[in-house]
Design a protein around this motif. Structure first.
Motif: not given
Length: 150
Positions: A17-22, A39-45
């Protein structure tokens, strides 16, 4: 994704699911070996904006340096510091390129300062354009007056 508990190389995604306002994706995973969940988090770098200096060197854009220059130019002037901060910290988002010349940063900063305060504009311009005489100050001030009358 490697399991943080047993170091098994494989896991499966149970929920996303989206996190941190998308700005990121939160994923619940389950290890295929030990069945524990994590839990893992995926972010654009994103690559940083690179500034090309007059001498040809390149360095990562630093909004604090821009803010420092704007703050010095507006010292003891009726300019809201929050506007300066907003300009400096949104600058990188406004640039639609991987690189920008330091001269272009100066031009954009002068364009930003011009309607805010003439004195701050002249102060910034004197450093940016490297005024070396009183005549250069007078020319720039006359240019401001002429543009104001048009």
């Amino acid at each position: 994704m490697k399991c943080p508990y047993c170091s098994a190389p494989d896991s499966r995604v149970v929920n996303s699911r989206p996190s941190d306002d998308g700005a990121s994706i939160r994923r619940r995973r389950e290890c295929l070996r030990c069945n524990r969940r994590f839990t893992t988090y995926e972010r654009a770098q994103l690559e940083p904006l690179m500034v090309v200096k007059r001498g040809g060197q390149r360095e990562a854009f630093n909004p604090d340096k821009l803010l420092r220059g704007l703050t010095l130019a507006t010292e003891k002037r009726p300019v809201d510091p929050e506007r300066l901060r907003a300009f400096a910290y949104s600058f990188e988002d406004e640039v639609q390129a991987a690189e920008i010349a330091s001269e272009e940063i100066g031009r954009r900063a002068m364009t930003f300062l011009r309607p805010l305060d003439d004195v701050a504009y002249i102060r910034f311009a004197s450093v940016y354009r490297d005024f070396d005489s009183l005549e250069r100050f007078i020319e720039e001030i006359q240019g401001l007056k002429d543009r104001g009358e048009s």
